[in-house]
Scaffold this motif. Structure first.
Motif, PDB file in Angstrom:
ATOM      1  N   VAL A 201       0.824  -1.209   0.000  1.00  0.00           N
ATOM      2  CA  VAL A 201       0.000   0.000   0.000  1.00  0.00           C
ATOM      3  C   VAL A 201       0.860   1.263   0.000  1.00  0.00           C
ATOM      4  O   VAL A 201       0.514   2.273  -0.624  1.00  0.00           O
ATOM      5  N   TYR A 252      -2.833  -6.784   2.145  1.00  0.00           N
ATOM      6  CA  TYR A 252      -3.512  -5.659   1.494  1.00  0.00           C
ATOM      7  C   TYR A 252      -4.501  -5.060   2.493  1.00  0.00           C
ATOM      8  O   TYR A 252      -5.572  -5.622   2.746  1.00  0.00           O
ATOM      9  N   LYS A 254      -7.409  -2.982   3.418  1.00  0.00           N
ATOM     10  CA  LYS A 254      -8.535  -2.259   2.830  1.00  0.00           C
ATOM     11  C   LYS A 254      -8.972  -1.149   3.791  1.00  0.00           C
ATOM     12  O   LYS A 254      -8.538  -1.092   4.945  1.00  0.00           O
ATOM     13  N   ASN A 259      -3.299  -1.499   9.265  1.00  0.00           N
ATOM     14  CA  ASN A 259      -2.133  -1.234   8.432  1.00  0.00           C
ATOM     15  C   ASN A 259      -0.897  -1.891   9.037  1.00  0.00           C
ATOM     16  O   ASN A 259      -0.923  -2.366  10.188  1.00  0.00           O
ATOM     17  N   TYR A 637     -11.274  -1.010  -1.458  1.00  0.00           N
ATOM     18  CA  TYR A 637     -10.000  -0.460  -1.895  1.00  0.00           C
ATOM     19  C   TYR A 637      -9.077  -0.199  -0.706  1.00  0.00           C
ATOM     20  O   TYR A 637      -9.477  -0.261   0.445  1.00  0.00           O
ATOM     21  N   ASP A 638      -7.819   0.153  -1.001  1.00  0.00           N
ATOM     22  CA  ASP A 638      -6.799   0.201   0.045  1.00  0.00           C
ATOM     23  C   ASP A 638      -6.976   1.373   1.008  1.00  0.00           C
ATOM     24  O   ASP A 638      -7.614   2.377   0.703  1.00  0.00           O
ATOM     25  N   SER A 639      -6.349   1.217   2.156  1.00  0.00           N
ATOM     26  CA  SER A 639      -6.531   2.150   3.268  1.00  0.00           C
ATOM     27  C   SER A 639      -5.980   3.543   2.979  1.00  0.00           C
ATOM     28  O   SER A 639      -6.673   4.540   3.202  1.00  0.00           O
TER      29      SER A 639
END
Length: 735
Positions: A201, A252, A254, A259, A637-639
């Motif tokens: 990320v 990953y 989201k 994290n 979707y990613d953080s």
């Protein structure tokens, strides 16, 4: 009647004459316009010549370019003089080294510019990351030595005696003199701990891979450690041609999920001891950049909170492993991370910021006290090029002559004596000579293919042309290309938006034409820019040749028109952007030459998210939509990216749900084509699978295509050709 037989040569000569006469007679209606094909677009028929791997040296007034060699498939690193453009030498040619038969992928000089690290046999990991074999070339002894197999980010120490690199999630230092390798970390493990290389990320959203830096005296290395043990995993099936697909699993995070836990460390090369920097004041944070200052004991780190609306620039004492805040920036929406941090000799520093509403250049002393704002005005600095210590001049690129243009300027560090160094309207990019006396201007606009010129930094005057693409431009003249016309579109709500339109060459105002709208629309992006054609543009030209008009509109949320315009979509991604595309389509539908019953929209990635929403929320406006690799729910979707603009789903559920296409499938009336690759590590195919299921359960008819083992770019072999032919056929049938 007797048949007259003509000699074959005369027959073809007369046939050519008839064709030429026919073309002259019919040229007014474009009959003889050569046709662009998808196959030409994606096999490089219109690819311009460029100066590959152009690098300006630091110690001599010279630059290097990676050129093709004299024998087929060979390459060479050539050295040129900035003042004369004359070739000084070929530093290295692959013809002389069979070890480099796989070619040169990239190259890196040491600080003294006597040694070169050459990457070959590269293997891509994600968007920016790759492993490669690396060779060390000594320009004095002309010797080539293979150092590493499949490592990441090898970096010379400033004194040129060592190379730090990463392999299998650990950091190492190689001593060039003794050929000894020292392992810095030992706890690296896939899907658990990464040392000195960013996680997925960070790489995607903070756009950097190497998370380690040498001190200026070559005695220490600062690095970031990523503990991703508790980050949720995402798995993809890799089908290939095997009996049983294999599963690729990676971490990953989201939106709203855990994290990596990051920490900051300093390794002492002489003692082999590592210290951990005390960052106990922070919780759930990002280290978005690290950079050593000119003080060998001090390095900097940019630390962001999870909402990314608070940024601290830290100065870290490498001896005591303690940090202090030198500069703090806050924003109601988010703070942009800068790559423009430049330390001067006394450790004062140059910094770029949007804090006055536009991206500008600032000067701070070494304690973080503001000395002065160097640039100011209702326009954006788009690239910071560098600072000339001798003449106290700053060089930069900006949009001062219009948000779709790019120009090169210089200005005194006190904010005076600003000078425009570019002339023609379009996109100018600069590569400055080491002494700041010259620059190579890469210029292009919608009518001019990329051209390279040597210019003086004194006044921007041209000294010599270096490279142009007249051959390509002459070739394209046979295609009689339609022009890209730039204009400002004002919606019923009063929003003024940058736009371009491309019409058929035989355009007739008395006819009614179908329209395909194209956009991306992501935060800070720009599709309406005065630059040369890309692959999408050639496709639009092909459609124009078949009777379609293409229009592109940059709605609210896009970039280069100030922070307020860009950040107005905060916490509502897809609301105002979709509203602007629908309103733009309504305005376009009122043009006398537009068939308002035949308006379509196309987009990829964020643009696919937009196209999906438009065919649903704008069901009475859009007849057809094509969405490639779309986000269909920001929860997937990613953080880092998602929370920057939306905060977390836990905090902003309505922002996520109200603008998710999945929640509007019942509104579908028109023709919808949904496309995705199964190996998309960025926007997971999960997005389209859930969209497909929602459409099926809403009993809606639509079209879809899934590309096995293809990533976010959906390419490889004939993939792009098949994909764009599919989209072309869909448009011809459904629009």
């Amino acid at each position: 009647m007797t048949k007259i037989e003509l000699p074959l040569k005369n027959y073809y000569l007369m046939k050519r004459v008839y064709i030429i006469i026919f073309c002259i007679i019919t040229s007014f209606v474009g009959v003889c316009q050569q046709k662009v094909t998808v196959e030409q677009i994606f096999t490089g028929a219109f690819r311009p010549k460029l100066m590959d791997e152009l690098q300006s040296l630091k110690n001599t007034n010279q630059y290097t370019v990676l050129n093709n060699g004299s024998s087929k498939g060979s390459q060479q690193i050539d050295l040129y003089d900035f003042a004369t453009l004359n070739k000084v030498a070929t530093l290295l040619s692959t013809e002389n080294f069979k070890e480099l038969s796989s070619g040169i992928d990239s190259y890196i000089f040491d600080k003294a510019e006597k040694q070169i690290l050459i990457a070959s046999n590269s293997n891509q990991i994600f968007r920016h990351s790759f492993t490669a074999d690396y060779y060390l070339y000594n320009t004095v002894s002309k010797t080539l030595t293979k150092l590493f197999e499949q490592v990441q980010e090898p970096t010379f120490s400033p004194d040129g005696t060592k190379v730090a690199f990463a392999k299998e999630n650990n950091l190492f230092v190689y001593d060039i003199t003794t050929s000894k390798t020292t392992q810095i970390t030992t706890d690296g493990k896939k899907n658990a701990v990464i040392n000195g290389i960013t996680d997925w990320v960070y790489e995607e959203e903070f756009a950097f891979v190497r998370a380690f830096e040498w001190s200026t005296d070559s005695k220490k290395i600062g690095y970031i450690k990523f503990d991703e043990s508790n980050v949720p995993e995402f798995s993809m099936n890799i089908f290939q041609k095997e009996l049983y697909p294999k599963v690729e699993t990676f971490k990953y995070p989201k939106a709203g999920e855990k994290n990596s836990v990051v920490s900051l460390h300093v390794f002492d090369v002489n003692t082999a001891l590592t210290k951990t920097v005390n960052l106990s004041n922070y919780n759930d944070f990002y280290i978005a950049r690290i950079k050593w200052t000119n003080d060998a004991n001090i390095f900097s780190a940019q630390v962001l909170n999870r909402h990314q609306d608070n940024l601290d620039l830290l100065f870290v004492d490498a001896t005591t492993a303690t940090a202090k805040v030198v500069l703090n920036e806050k924003d109601k929406a988010y703070v942009e991370v800068t790559d423009n941090l430049t330390f001067l000799k006394d450790n004062s520093f140059i910094w770029t910021s949007e804090k006055d509403g536009y991206n500008h250049i600032y000067l701070y002393d070494k304690t973080g006290k503001l000395k002065n704002q160097i640039t100011k005005g209702g326009w954006e600095v788009t690239t910071y090029y560098g600072f000339d210590e001798k003449n106290k001049m700053v060089y930069y690129q900006s949009v001062e002559r219009g948000s779709i243009q790019r120009d090169i300027y210089k200005i005194s560090i006190d904010g005076k004596n600003k000078t425009l160094l570019s002339k023609e309207l379009g996109t100018h990019e600069a590569t400055l000579s080491p002494d700041f006396g010259y620059f190579i201007d890469k210029f292009q606009n919608a009518k001019t293919a990329p051209s390279f010129f040597l210019k003086s930094t004194k006044d921007g005057s041209q000294i010599k042309a270096i490279l142009d693409n007249k051959v390509l431009e002459n070739k394209l003249a046979n295609y009689n290309l339609p022009a890209k016309e730039f204009f400002e579109l004002t919606t019923e709500k009063g929003n003024t938006l940058n736009a371009w339109i491309m019409k058929p060459k035989d355009f007739d105002t008395s006819k009614k034409y179908p329209v395909l709208m194209y956009q991306y629309s992501g935060p800070g992006s720009q599709q309406v820019a005065n630059d040369w054609l890309d692959a999408n543009d050639y496709w639009f030209i092909m459609l124009a040749q078949q009777g379609y008009i293409t229009v592109c509109v940059d709605g609210r949320g896009t970039g280069y028109k100030g922070a307020a315009f860009k950040k107005c979509t905060q916490k509502e991604l897809g609301k105002y952007e979709v509203e602007d595309q629908i309103d733009a389509a309504k305005a376009i539908s009122n043009y006398p030459y537009v068939d308002k019953s035949r308006i379509g929209i196309f987009g990829w990635s964020f643009g696919g998210f937009m196209a999906s929403n438009c065919i649903l929320k704008g069901a009475d406006v859009f007849k057809t939509a094509i969405a490639v690799a779309p986000v269909t729910n920001w929860r997937f979707y990613d953080s880092i990216y998602t929370e920057r603009y939306m905060q977390t789903p836990q905090e902003n559920a309505s922002g996520y749900d109200d603008n998710s296409p999945i929640n509007h499938v019942n509104k579908l009336k028109g023709n919808f084509l949904l496309i995705h690759g199964t190996a998309d590590d960025n926007v997971h195919v999960q997005n389209s699978m859930q969209m497909i299921e929602a459409l099926v359960q809403a009993n809606k008819q639509f079209d879809w295509a899934i590309y096995p083992d293809k990533n976010h770019g959906i390419y490889g072999g004939y993939t792009r050709i098949q994909l764009f032919n599919k989209m072309t056929n869909f448009i011809k049938e459904k629009l």
